[in-house]
Scaffold this active site. Structure first.
Site: not given
Ligand SMILES: Cc1cc2nc3c(=O)[nH]c(=O)nc-3n(C[C@H](O)[C@H](O)[C@H](O)COP(=O)(O)OP(=O)(O)OC[C@H]3O[C@@H](n4cnc5c(N)ncnc54)[C@H](O)[C@@H]3O)c2cc1C
Length: 390
Positions: A72, A200, A292, A296, A384
């Site tokens: 991704h 998200y 979550p 991580k 990220y």
């Protein structure tokens, strides 16, 4: 029984530690409370940082991940009914890989057992002893018989509810903890993901995450109360809620199907330090938990194990113990950076019960800034995809 490194727990941390040490010619025995089927079936994390992917390759367990993992290049953030893309590759030159923790666990178990490695599944009443001396011991019961494993070092890789952290004298341990006033209700469903990338969603009804494990398998989450009962959430109600929080054309395109798995995960930030006590090392969830939202948890466990495997390999190769002595400090600094990022993502995206309208507006302003400023998007992206490993 005798081995060089006794490991408690066959989660990703314990299995990877065993595999990395094996590749350095160091013998291990893993003691796991659950059955192999249970461990291999546990649905958990799925987003791997580049450093995690590289380490799994180095550990010679990357073949299936290379074939089945989904690379991704970014994520989307939805708020005020609009979606905004954060382009990881453009901002950092790096990507993440979606590949289920379940698959990593299967790959590692197959590699260890294939190479003659020893994993004792369904080990009962595991306890750790004498780790403040030269010959630590792990006691356990197997098939009703009491056993003892004598070793040089113990890897405490037994997760948040394990025995290792609790065996350390409490005055030697500093614990930092925050619980959040919400949880995630997650479902796994044999349906195609609504988008190629994770979405998200910030929404007045609460946060939602649209994620996947493969092109035919969706992993979806909605924010719920920490004490939510699954009885109140038949599949149809979950899909309705997901659609409401996603909104727009995507909501109409969201394909629903029966849930294969359904669970409520509480949200907690937790760090216990130091991560070493004599010859006992805590690694992964045994030492720290993150909410979550930042993806991580698994990546941190892998990063700890990388540091630990190198420190132990150096000790066995040269007798040097400086890396062992630095283990906790090396890991804890990175752990706190991941804690900060996970807390920040969680705070920015969730609806906090009882919060006042001023704070709600600040949250929206932060989302506007993060998605509108290259500097702010880069800060999100570089965390990220994973901060540099030590
Ligand atoms: C429900 C859930 C969902 C999650 N979702 C995500 C996510 O989406 N993204 C993300 O990044 N992270 C997620 N995480 C976190 C991530 O899965 C963990 O960070 C990761 O599993 C840590 O690996 P570990 O090996 O340290 O611990 P674990 O995976 O917990 O492994 C510990 C092992 O030790 C064993 N054990 C425990 N006690 C004993 C004992 N007394 N004796 C012997 N063995 C014992 C356990 O059975 C287990 O096999 C999730 C966690 C949970 C619980």
């Amino acid at each position: 029984m005798r081995t060089q490194v006794g490991i408690v727990g066959a989660g990703p941390a314990g299995l990877l530690l065993s595999q990395l040490l094996h590749l350095q010619g160091i013998e291990t025995v893993i003691l796991e409370r659950r059955s192999r089927e249970y461990v291999e079936g546990r649905i958990r994390a799925g987003v791997l940082e580049q450093g995690t992917v590289d380490l799994l390759e180095e550990a010679q367990v990357g073949a299936r991940m290379r074939r089945l993992g989904l690379v991704h290049e970014g994520i989307e953030i939805s708020f005020r009914g609009e979606r905004h893309r954060i382009d990881f590759r453009a901002l950092t030159g790096k990507t993440v890989t979606v590949y289920g923790q379940t698959e990593i666990t299967r790959d590692l178990i197959a590699a260890r057992l294939g190479a003659g490695g020893k994993i004792v599944f369904e080990a009962e009443d595991v306890s750790v002893h004498d780790f403040d001396r030269d010959r630590p011991k792990i006691r356990f019961r197997k098939d009703g018989r009491a056993r003892e494993l004598v070793c040089d070092f113990i890897g405490g890789c037994d997760g948040f509810h394990g025995v290792c952290r609790g065996s350390v004298p409490q005055d030697a341990l500093t614990v930092h903890e925050r619980t959040y006033p919400f949880a995630w209700l997650g479902i796994l469903s044999q349906t195609p993901p609504v988008s190629d990338e994770l979405i998200y969603c910030h929404h007045e009804r609460g946060f939602a995450l649209f994620s996947m494990r493969s092109p035919g398998l969706s992993r979806l989450y909605i924010q719920c109360a920490p004490d939510e009962s699954l009885d109140q959430w038949p599949d149809a109600r979950i899909w309705d809620e997901l659609r409401a929080r996603l909104g727009g054309d995507a909501a109409a395109a969201l394909q629903s199907g029966p849930s294969l798995e359904k669970s409520v995960t509480p949200m907690r930030s937790f760090v216990a330090e130091p991560m070493r006590f004599g010859r006992l090392f805590l690694a992964g969830d045994a030492a720290h938990i993150v909410p979550p939202t930042g993806a991580k948890g698994l990546n941190l466990a892998v990063a700890d194990v990388r540091v630990l495997a190198r420190a132990l390999a150096e000790f066995y190769a040269s007798g040097r113990s400086d890396l062992i002595e630095a283990y906790s400090d090396t890991c804890v600094r990175r752990v706190w950076k991941a804690q900060r990022f996970s807390w920040w993502m969680t705070s920015m995206l969730h609806r906090f019960p009882g919060r006042n309208p001023f704070e709600d507006q600040l949250q929206l302003a932060e989302l506007d800034y993060v998605t509108g400023s290259k500097a702010a998007s880069t800060a999100l992206a570089e965390n990220y995809v994973g901060l540099p490993l030590q």
